[in-house]
Design a protein around this motif. Structure first.
Motif, PDB file in Angstrom:
ATOM      1  N   LYS A  16      42.104  38.015   0.700  1.00 47.12           N
ATOM      2  CA  LYS A  16      43.146  37.137   0.599  1.00 47.12           C
ATOM      3  C   LYS A  16      43.244  36.505  -1.037  1.00 47.12           C
ATOM      4  O   LYS A  16      44.682  36.664  -1.277  1.00 47.12           O
ATOM      5  N   SER A  17      42.470  36.351  -1.496  1.00 41.35           N
ATOM      6  CA  SER A  17      42.610  35.531  -2.833  1.00 41.35           C
ATOM      7  C   SER A  17      43.047  36.678  -3.849  1.00 41.35           C
ATOM      8  O   SER A  17      43.879  36.439  -4.713  1.00 41.35           O
ATOM      9  N   THR A  18      42.497  38.040  -3.485  1.00 42.19           N
ATOM     10  CA  THR A  18      42.883  39.001  -4.401  1.00 42.19           C
ATOM     11  C   THR A  18      44.301  39.594  -4.265  1.00 42.19           C
ATOM     12  O   THR A  18      45.256  39.677  -5.364  1.00 42.19           O
ATOM     13  N   ASN A  48      35.994  36.126   5.424  1.00 45.37           N
ATOM     14  CA  ASN A  48      35.474  35.998   3.960  1.00 45.37           C
ATOM     15  C   ASN A  48      35.470  37.262   3.264  1.00 45.37           C
ATOM     16  O   ASN A  48      34.852  38.276   3.926  1.00 45.37           O
ATOM     17  N   GLY A  49      36.248  37.320   1.989  1.00 48.52           N
ATOM     18  CA  GLY A  49      35.943  38.672   1.385  1.00 48.52           C
ATOM     19  C   GLY A  49      36.862  39.580   1.731  1.00 48.52           C
ATOM     20  O   GLY A  49      36.725  40.796   1.192  1.00 48.52           O
TER      21      GLY A  49
HETATM   22  N1  LIG Z   1      36.157  39.787  -9.978  1.00 51.69           N
HETATM   23  C1  LIG Z   1      35.541  40.612  -9.209  1.00 51.69           C
HETATM   24  N2  LIG Z   1      35.034  41.690  -9.501  1.00 51.69           N
HETATM   25  C2  LIG Z   1      34.487  42.552  -8.444  1.00 51.69           C
HETATM   26  N3  LIG Z   1      34.726  42.071  -7.000  1.00 51.69           N
HETATM   27  C3  LIG Z   1      35.448  41.109  -6.561  1.00 51.69           C
HETATM   28  C4  LIG Z   1      35.790  40.047  -7.658  1.00 51.69           C
HETATM   29  N4  LIG Z   1      36.543  39.145  -7.252  1.00 51.69           N
HETATM   30  C5  LIG Z   1      36.321  39.144  -5.718  1.00 51.69           C
HETATM   31  N5  LIG Z   1      35.570  40.269  -5.417  1.00 51.69           N
HETATM   32  C6  LIG Z   1      35.337  41.225  -4.259  1.00 51.69           C
HETATM   33  O1  LIG Z   1      36.473  41.378  -3.628  1.00 51.69           O
HETATM   34  C7  LIG Z   1      36.547  41.386  -2.139  1.00 51.69           C
HETATM   35  C8  LIG Z   1      37.796  40.325  -1.974  1.00 51.69           C
HETATM   36  O2  LIG Z   1      37.639  39.220  -2.333  1.00 51.69           O
HETATM   37  P1  LIG Z   1      38.632  37.864  -2.291  1.00 51.69           P
HETATM   38  O3  LIG Z   1      38.312  36.816  -3.089  1.00 51.69           O
HETATM   39  O4  LIG Z   1      39.927  38.355  -2.438  1.00 51.69           O
HETATM   40  O5  LIG Z   1      38.475  37.665  -0.652  1.00 51.69           O
HETATM   41  P2  LIG Z   1      38.995  36.200   0.138  1.00 51.69           P
HETATM   42  O6  LIG Z   1      39.578  37.022   1.338  1.00 51.69           O
HETATM   43  O7  LIG Z   1      39.602  35.598  -0.356  1.00 51.69           O
HETATM   44  O8  LIG Z   1      37.564  35.750   0.707  1.00 51.69           O
HETATM   45  P3  LIG Z   1      37.280  34.056   0.794  1.00 51.69           P
HETATM   46  O9  LIG Z   1      37.949  33.988   2.219  1.00 51.69           O
HETATM   47  O10 LIG Z   1      35.961  33.972   1.134  1.00 51.69           O
HETATM   48  O11 LIG Z   1      37.669  33.143  -0.187  1.00 51.69           O
HETATM   49  C9  LIG Z   1      35.154  40.625  -1.781  1.00 51.69           C
HETATM   50  O12 LIG Z   1      34.176  41.757  -1.475  1.00 51.69           O
HETATM   51  C10 LIG Z   1      34.787  40.151  -3.193  1.00 51.69           C
HETATM   52  O13 LIG Z   1      33.246  40.297  -3.291  1.00 51.69           O
END
Ligand SMILES: Nc1ncnc2c1ncn2[C@@H]1O[C@H](COP(=O)(O)OP(=O)(O)OP(=O)(O)O)[C@@H](O)[C@H]1O
Length: 250
Positions: free
Chosen positions: A41-43, A37-38
């Protein structure tokens, strides 16, 4: 090669999320993007879809730089299903036909209608097609947004945890449908997933993200107990059950 991500770095104002992310995706590939998590991946999916602009690196789709394409051109080539789904006063049919929007120049054509009707059928959404999407269950809505992305007929599908609201039957069915479309149309799907066992059944390629960068990438050979423990800090065994590989936490 259908998609290339080369040296991508992305930071939100407060912190660095992705650094030196580099990989290639071929036609016919289903790529599972794995990591805690975090981790970003979504980014990463949002950078590929031009929702976020990386500070460094180049992303190309079929040799064209994504950041040089217009929003409409991106939508013609990339279908994106985010983790959070919007509600709204659309019927299921209208929500899915919206996926055709990047291709519609004047009015909805018979071909657009045919594509939408076919996808509604494939995903078993016939009985809901005239229902408003804010009157659906979470899983039904998830199938509708996947249907919309398929109606878009993209070259690359980006799916952010597409099975998170689906029951076991629908998880397997939806991933199987995506896999078939990817192979038949020789497109590619990049899918973020938390369920390693589902990922193994669905994907032919895998990326493990750790600390914002690629820790391991490749085919099934990267699904090792060592890699999984390094990434998730959980000891596991990777075994075979009636020829199906399974990851079992120990
Ligand atoms: N709009 C935003 N502004 C600042 N930080 C952000 C924003 N969106 C996400 N983050 C941070 O960027 C990091 C990556 O987030 P992301 O959503 O890409 O993770 P992820 O791997 O998709 O997580 P998950 O498995 O929980 O969905 C995290 O630390 C998150 O808190």
């Amino acid at each position: 090669m259908i998609l290339s991500v080369d040296g991508v770095e992305f930071r939100y104002p407060s912190h660095l999320v992705l650094k030196d992310v580099k990989f290639e995706v071929d036609n016919g590939d289903c790529l599972a993007i794995l990591g805690t998590n975090g981790v970003g991946k979504s980014t990463l999916l949002k950078c590929i879809n031009k929702i976020l602009k990386p500070q460094q690196g180049v992303i190309t789709i079929e040799k064209d730089e994504v950041f040089k394409l217009s929003r409409r051109e991106v939508a013609q080539r990339i279908g994106y299903v985010s983790q959070r789904h919007e509600g709204g006063r659309f019927t299921v049919f209208d929500a899915i036909i919206l996926g055709r929007k990047p291709h519609i120049t004047w009015d909805v054509t018979a071909r657009d209608m045919e594509i939408v009707n076919r996808i509604i059928k494939i995903l078993g959404l016939e009985e809901f097609s005239l229902r408003f999407i804010d009157e659906l269950s979470g899983g039904e809505l998830q199938k509708v947004v996947i249907a919309r992305a398929l109606a878009q007929e993209p070259r690359v599908l980006l799916l952010d945890e597409p099975t998170s609201n689906l029951d076991l039957r629908n998880q397997l069915d939806v991933l199987e449908i995506i896999k078939k479309v990817v192979q038949k149309q020789q497109i590619a799907a990049l899918v973020t997933m938390h369920d390693l066992n589902l990922a193994i059944r669905f994907a032919n390629k895998f990326i493990f993200l750790k600390k914002g960068t690629i820790f391991a990438a490749g085919g099934f050979e990267v699904i090792t107990p060592e890699n999984i423990e390094e990434v998730y800090a959980v000891p596991v065994a990777v075994e075979s059950f009636r020829t199906i590989p399974v990851v079992v936490p120990l």
